[in-house]
Design an enzyme around this catalytic site. Structure first.
Site, mmCIF file in Angstrom:
data_model
loop_
_atom_site.group_PDB
_atom_site.id
_atom_site.type_symbol
_atom_site.label_atom_id
_atom_site.label_comp_id
_atom_site.label_asym_id
_atom_site.label_seq_id
_atom_site.Cartn_x
_atom_site.Cartn_y
_atom_site.Cartn_z
ATOM 1 C CG ASP A 184 -2.060 -0.929 1.131
ATOM 2 O OD1 ASP A 184 -2.078 -1.712 0.157
ATOM 3 O OD2 ASP A 184 -2.937 -0.907 2.003
ATOM 4 C CG HIS B 92 2.370 0.127 4.396
ATOM 5 N ND1 HIS B 92 2.125 -0.758 5.423
ATOM 6 C CD2 HIS B 92 1.224 0.798 4.181
ATOM 7 C CE1 HIS B 92 0.871 -0.607 5.822
ATOM 8 N NE2 HIS B 92 0.298 0.326 5.086
#
Lengths: 1114, 354
Positions: free
Chosen positions: A495, A647
């Site tokens: 993400d 991430h």
């Protein structure tokens, strides 16, 4: 603009070639106009294309269509294990030699007496459990909540606390029993209990010390032992262990409760022998068929009543609490054990599959149904309010101490009706606001329906046992889960990227391992790094949307959601030529959200054609764990789900990068396959990332979109810095002005006794209505020395000259000079030449002096270095909002700001309306010039240049007539703005000069910054503030907004105090901010345009109304 | 013979940090026999079918044991009709050598039931050729070398592939010098091994694995009666269990190990010996499990030089009477301490990658 200029032409006799900003050739404006027209047309077209691409939602075909997963009911009756001829409970009862078995009582209807125990099992991690607890805390007496486990043979006591829950129990006077299990990391650890029982005494002593300490720390009433799989060979040792536990706990004031398991596990406990030690036995009368068993009833009637009789029937019933199940099990072949589900999920699964004939009746008296989902067969057995009512009825007959419910949050809400009422109806099934679930996996589709109650028919048999048949199932907002059917498949997701530093590193690792991942990009980052997007796609990975600004969907409007998603989609399309159907919401990515607001937002996302991709493996790598911790969390959570969240942006991701190869090794070691999200769903990469339709990929359109995003980003970046800087400067200026004004006020001593002879000069044009009053105010002056009043009539076509002559006839001090119309500057110049005295006082024809004004105004000229003095104009006609606003504006500008500037000899304008000059200073400055619209400012700056000091006399009041309508105000201010612009341009050399540093470094830059730049962009800033506030980001903009508003207010308050005005007048500053600012901004833009246009602009003229009222200020 | 990961790992470990680790750096022969010491192995409570292998269970065991075994045992039951590829891959990727008990029986896998659809006669009649071939193909594709214990404990009476169920002492094919029971077993062994080898699965090491004592104890049921011949066998193996049930007597390792070791070794002096299963229940009133564990580890080392591998049976199960047999190493604190202490001896070769 033309309307403003029309009445100027008749005032100005002839064009002056020297006029500042004049375009002599006349070619500048048409050229500019043509250029502007071309740029404007192009810009509007580009903006239209850009906005169109954002606002017109693309018609995305949802990949849900490709998934075709059917859910439907199976009609056949449930298979279940055949009834046993010689059930365990009968054998158990027979084998128990210690006491004779009493015959079971006839089922009774005796209500549960008040004071009886009602124990609720509570799970603090489940929001539904909390809701149930909060709703029914008043009815419950005891709470059982996990917290202790004996997790290894060494007897390590693991304590897990939830202080929020503990406080709630205490506040609601709920007696807290801490559950002590023998669950270790990998399952039950019976050895832990067995060794405790047969091991050395020291081992037991240590455990008991730990246990008592834990209970005291938690503040628990006691412990509820829930041990499983203990070998019955140690029964005698276990009995001795309980005796010792009881002695220790009782000595410490704690209770010892025992969950009595039925079946094989029961043999570890010699109940009659334990009776003296144990405070309460809790008969666990559910899990007839447990999660690891084959599908079957959780507590059928015969089983329940058989065990009830076998356990309670032979002993003192007042020592017993009977625990009833309140949940369901869903068995399916893809899971090694059944899924425990709340009643609401049972209802949703029954409703979605269209299950018919869900009923309670002989022989089991427990409802069940079967369905298939995606080809997988499921069987559900569950306990509801009717089974609960039947079981309560059977249990009550024994005179037991109370009941227990396993567990809060999973129950049919009807059970509370059963507990409250001896003859509950139960036919209505109330729905609740919670979210229900079915299917497996972290990719969800949303069925955001409103909760709706269900119905069932309930009947009583002759013996009082209830039967039921479901009619309409209740409905709830529901998430259907996909992609979780293969336990060996796992998808990696990243993400917040792309990020130029970390994303390439992650791509390298993925390539080295031959793995495909899914990147949920933030549109703003994607826009900056389109090459990274292309690389991600080229290397076979998938892209998903994570909104444009990492927005929290629950906090923004539907339109904003659409904008966030469209913008991100365009960026992805522009960079890769493919669109995406995958979306992950920022902030809340757990696959079991409990917030229905979020569900509404996700419904919008789904309706736009996206698939919502959650995750259940979240090592929280954003929170700076080490690589080893990330790996460990992945190991622990791998069993929870099949989508892993990491991430690739948003900070230092070095630990994520370090952990990734280890995670890949770990997954491979487990025998997992790392797959894409599409693979999890059993659909193709083309389904989740289809090519964009040709019309939308036209290079020009993509280029425009790309540019649009770049411009928006740059504007945003700079806007932030600009607002910050502007706020800082405004605050700094406010502080400085206050400081200087106060210093100046302290320093000022009125040099009394300076009364030179004066020449008072009044230029007049069409002043018939007001000139007489003006002259009379001067005649009434208390000035002790001689003065003359010279009126210079600039060729007025009205009766101005006549009015003056009428007064001159009676007073020799009044003189009229007449000239053909040639402008204000010429009129002033003429007056200077004709004046009899060295000290000159100027005032406008519509301005009235107080009796003391002349004395106060000329006082500073007693200092030979002073060349000019600014007086203090006040609004004489405070009748309209506009006029009142100007009044407070004048107070701040003249009393405070000019006072402050004069401290540093940096006054930029001595107002024509009320001022005093030394004639020598005017001469040295070159006199009044008419190449600007603001001859007073022009002269002021010129006098500075000539080296004179300029003072101010804040108490030398002059009542002037302020514009009362917006139109006249605009005209006046336009003239001032353009005039000021001309002056600061004309005298630009003084800016940043060292001759008068205060003027050059403070006043003049201040004019540019605070009178032009800030005023010009103010509406834009206001709009930004408003937009941020509407988006719910109050807290972000409030500090800036407050600084602006408070600065204004603070200056006004101080100015009013110095002025002797009521402090409450300062409040006029607030409407001024909102009414005035747009007007001033408009005027400034107009003046800038006029300067650019280089056209003739004259002195806008007020329509005189003769409304100034002479008020003396004491 | 191809190099394999274990060998490579051992060599790597030896090269990488020789001074830091004074432990011997044994090298494995092609038959997976270590040059010195013995491979430590374990079965790790892999569930009802003994095939539910997971990294979690392996790691949990290693934590309990204080040492990662070099060899990890699990089962492949014919009733599943599969090759346990996922399990074996996990074990191999973990750096250990798999050992598979390949057992021809059917669900519900209860002992003492006699032959089922996987009877040895049916195998010999070619009924399961396709399954054997498919299993062999999968084994070949697995590539890593691994052990197979085929039809373990044939000299007992509990498993359906025992000689006990195939005519026991009846003359075989009319030859009174041969017994039908063991002869059928041998024939089945050779039949299966031949078929697997014919498919090219040369990465398998075959373990001829009997119980330490024959039940019933009779001439026809003697260990040597079952030996299919050196060309069909890579290792010799025996199960050595102490007391498992409440009704059993407590027996010390010397009595369980010495004679059977000598007997199995005598069958073929050229083969290495493996204690293919060993363990003991926790019966605090009957005997000292900790001492038993300590004794058997040291006795194997000192008295059984041909033993080159031993597999500890870590399992707890429930018996028909509701009581449990707890052979886990952590059935009590002293048992766990004894196990941890015993395997710390560098004689017991662990998993070099862990």
């Amino acid at each position: 603009m033309s309307d403003c200029l029309s009445d100027i032409s008749d005032f100005l006799a002839s064009p002056d070639k020297q006029f500042v900003f004049l375009d002599q050739s006349g070619r500048r404006w048409p050229l500019l106009k043509r250029l502007a027209a071309v740029a404007l047309t192009g810009g509007v077209l580009a903006i239209a294309v850009f906005l169109g691409s954002l606002l017109v939602p693309p018609s995305l075909s949802s990949p849900l269509a490709a998934m075709k997963k059917e859910i439907r009911a199976l009609q056949r009756r449930q298979e279940r294990p055949p009834p046993v001829a010689d059930p365990l409970w009968q054998r158990y009862a027979k084998n128990r030699q210690n006491r004779p078995v009493r015959p079971g009582p006839a089922a009774g209807t005796e209500p549960l007496r008040s004071g009886k125990i009602l124990l609720g099992h509570f799970e603090p991690s489940d929001p539904e459990s909390w809701l149930s607890l909060q709703a029914h805390a008043g009815r419950l007496t005891h709470i059982a909540s996990g917290g202790l486990s004996l997790e290894d043979v060494e007897g390590t006591l693991r304590v897990t606390r939830d202080e929020k829950a503990e406080n709630f129990f205490a506040e609601n006077h709920l007696k807290h029993l801490v559950v002590l299990t023998n669950l270790g990391a990998g399952g039950w650890v019976p050895e832990a209990v067995e060794y405790l029982a047969f091991g050395p005494q020291a081992h037991r002593d240590r455990f008991l010390t730990d246990l008592v300490a834990a209970l005291e720390t938690i503040g628990a009433q006691g412990v509820l032992i829930d041990w499983q799989n203990v070998d019955s060979a140690y029964q005698a040792d276990v009995t001795a262990l309980f005796a010792q536990m009881a002695a220790t706990l009782h000595a410490a004031g704690r209770e010892l409760w025992l969950s009595v398991p039925v079946g094989d596990d029961l043999n570890a406990y010699d109940l009659p022998a334990l009776a003296p030690s144990v405070d309460r036995f809790v008969a666990v009368l559910h899990d007839e068929n447990g999660q690891t068993d084959a599908p079957g009833p959780i507590a059928s009637k015969d089983w329940f009543e058989g065990w009830l009789q076998a356990l309670v029937g032979g002993m003192d019933p007042s020592q017993w609490v009977v625990e009833l199940g309140a949940y369901g099990y869903d068995w399916n072949a893809s899971r090694s054990e059944a899924e425990e589900i709340p009643f609401s999920d049972v209802m949703t699964r029954a409703d979605s599959s269209g299950a018919g004939d869900v009923s309670v009746g002989a022989p089991d008296f427990e409802p069940s149904f079967s369905y298939t989902e995606g080809g997988l067969e499921h069987t559900i057995w569950f306990l509801d309010a009717v089974t609960f009512a039947n079981q309560v009825r059977a249990a009550r007959a024994y005179g037991i101490a109370g009941l227990a419910v396993d567990r809060l949050g999973e129950e049919d809400p009807g059970i509370w009706e059963v507990l409250a009422n001896t003859s509950p109806g139960l036919e209505r099934i109330p729905a609740h606001e919670g979210i229900t679930h079915y299917g497996a996996g972290e990719i969800v589709s949303i069925i955001n329906q409103d909760p709706a109650d269900g119905t069932r028919t309930v009947q009583k048999q002759e013996d009082g046992t209830r039967t039921e048949r479901y009619g309409i199932f209740p409905k709830y907002p529901t998430l259907r889960h996909h992609g979780g059917t293969d336990p060996q498949k796992v998808a990696l997701t990243f993400d917040d990227g792309p990020d130029p530093k970390w994303t390439p590193k992650i791509l390298e690792i993925l390539r080295a391992h031959g793995a495909k991942a899914t990147f949920f990009v933030v549109g703003a980052n994607a826009e900056k790094y389109p090459a990274l997007l292309r690389r991600i796609v080229a290397e076979g990975h998938e892209l998903g949307s994570h909104t444009f600004t990492h927005a929290n969907l629950a906090e923004i409007s539907a339109h904003q959601i659409a904008l966030e998603l469209n913008a991100t989609q365009r960026v992805i399309e522009a960079a890769t030529g493919r669109s995406t159907r995958l979306f992950r919401p920022p902030y809340e990515a757990n696959a079991h959200p409990d917030d229905t607001a979020q569900l509404r937002a996700l419904q919008i996302v789904q309706d736009m054609g996206y698939l919502v991709v959650f995750e259940e493996i979240d090592p929280q790598d954003w929170n700076h764990p080490t690589a080893a911790e990330i790996l460990q969390r992945v190991q622990e959570q791998r069993k929870n789900g099949s989508i892993l969240l990491l991430h690739d942006a948003g900070g230092d991701r070095s630990q994520t990068v370090a952990a990734l190869p280890k995670i890949m090794d770990e997954l491979r070691a487990r025998g997992d396959r790392v797959v894409s999200v599409a693979d999890l769903l059993g659909i193709t990469a083309g389904d989740v990332m289809p090519p964009v339709a040709a019309a939308r990929t036209h290079p020009a359109i993509l280029a425009i979109c790309g540019m649009g995003f770049a411009i928006v980003r740059i504007l945003q970046d700079w806007m932030g810095i600009f607002i910050l800087a502007a706020t800082g400067l405004v605050a700094l200026r406010t502080v400085l002005i206050l400081l200087l004004a106060i210093l100046q006020a302290r320093r000022k001593t009125d040099p009394a006794g300076f009364f030179p002879s004066l020449s008072i000069l009044i230029p007049a044009y069409k002043e018939e209505k007001v000139i007489a009053a003006t002259i009379r105010s001067l005649q009434a002056s208390s000035y002790p020395a001689p003065f003359e009043i010279v009126i210079i009539d600039d060729g007025s076509p009205d009766g101005t000259a006549g009015e003056v002559e009428r007064l001159a006839a009676t007073d020799p001090r009044v003189r009229l000079l007449s000239q053909p119309n040639s402008g204000k500057a010429a009129a002033l110049e003429r007056g200077v030449g004709a004046a009899a005295h060295e000290i000159l006082v100027f005032l406008d024809a519509d301005t009235r002096f107080d009796p003391e004004t002349l004395s106060r105004l000329v006082a500073p000229l007693s200092d030979e270095r002073v060349g000019a003095v600014a007086g203090h104009p006040r609004v004489g006609n405070k009748r309209t909002l506009i006029a009142r606003c100007q009044d407070i504006e004048y107070v701040v500008a003249f009393n405070l700001e000019r006072r402050a500037l004069s401290f540093w000899n940096a006054v930029t304008v001595v107002p024509g309306a009320v001022s005093a000059f030394r004639r020598q200073a005017i001469r040295e400055a070159g006199g009044f010039r008419h190449d600007t619209l603001a001859e007073d400012t022009d002269l002021t700056l010129a006098i500075h240049e000539a080296g004179w000091r300029i003072e101010c006399a804040p108490n030398a009041y002059a009542r002037t007539e302020a514009p009362e309508t917006v139109a006249t105000l605009v005209k006046q201010r336009f003239r001032w703005a353009l005039g000021t612009l001309q002056c600061v341009w004309k005298h630009r050399r003084q800016a940043f000069s060292r001759r008068n540093p205060a003027l050059g470094w403070f006043s003049l830059p201040g004019v540019w910054l605070f009178q032009f730049l800030l005023v010009a962009v103010a509406p834009l800033i206001d709009l930004l503030f408003l937009q941020a506030a509407l988006a719910g980001r109050w807290t972000e903009v409030l500090p800036y907004f407050s600084v602006f508003l408070l600065s204004d207010l603070l200056l006004a308050v101080v100015a009013c105090r110095m002025e002797g005005e009521k402090v409450s007048s300062a409040l006029w500053m607030l409407p001024m901010r909102f009414v005035y600012r747009p007007i001033l901004s408009f005027v400034v833009w107009k003046a800038l345009a006029a300067a650019l246009r280089g056209a003739w602009v004259g002195w806008g003229k007020l329509e005189r109304t003769g409304s100034v009222v002479n008020v003396s200020i004491s | 013979m191809k190099t394999h990961t274990f060998l490579a790992a051992l060599l790597l470990t030896a090269c990488a940090r020789p001074p830091a680790r004074p432990s011997p750096s044994p090298v494995l022969s092609p038959a997976l026999v270590p040059s010195q010491g013995a491979l430590l192995g374990a079965y790790m409570d892999f569930g009802e079918r003994e095939d539910d292998v997971s990294l979690e269970k392996i790691r949990a065991f290693e934590t309990l044991a204080g040492k990662a075994p070099a060899l990890i045992a699990s089962s492949s039951y014919w009733g599943e009709q599969t090759f346990p590829l996922a399990a074996l891959k996990q074990i191999a990727h973990h750096g250990a050598i798999p050992l598979v008990f390949w057992s021809p029986w059917d669900r519900p896998y209860d002992q003492d039931r006699g032959p089922d659809r996987f009877g040895l006669d049916k195998i010999l009649a070619g009924k399961w050729d396709r399954y054997i071939d498919a299993w062999a193909d999968a084994a070949k594709r697995f590539k890593h070398p691994f052990f197979v214990s085929l039809c373990n404990e044939m000299n007992g009476s509990w498993f359906p592939w025992s000689g006990y169920f195939y005519g026991q002492d009846q003359p075989a094919n009319g030859d009174v010098r041969k017994f039908a029971g063991p002869e059928t077993c041998k024939a089945a062994w050779r039949y299966i091994v031949n078929r697997v080898r014919a498919r090219g699965a040369t990465n398998i090491r075959w373990v001829f694995h009997l119980n330490n004592y024959s039940y019933p104890e009779a001439e026809w049921n003697a260990m040597d009666q079952y030996y299919p011949g050196p060309e069909f066998v890579d290792w010799l193996g025996i199960s050595v269990y102490g007391k498992q049930f409440a009704s059993d007597p407590w027996v010390e390792p010397a009595d369980l190990l010495d004679y059977p070791y000598a007997t199995i070794g005598a069958i073929d002096p050229g083969k290495p010996v493996m204690i293919t299963e060993f363990g003991v229940g926790e019966f605090p009133k009957s005997g000292d499990k900790a001492r038993w564990i300590q004794d058997i580890f040291s006795r194997i080392k000192t008295h059984c030089p041909r033993v080159k591998a031993a597999i500890f049976w870590h399992e707890r199960w429930q018996n028909a009477d509701g009581t449990f047999s707890n052979l886990r190493l952590n059935s009590s604190v002293p048992a766990r301490q004894a196990f941890q202490a015993a395997v710390q001896d560098p004689f017991w070769i662990g998993n070099p990658t862990q």
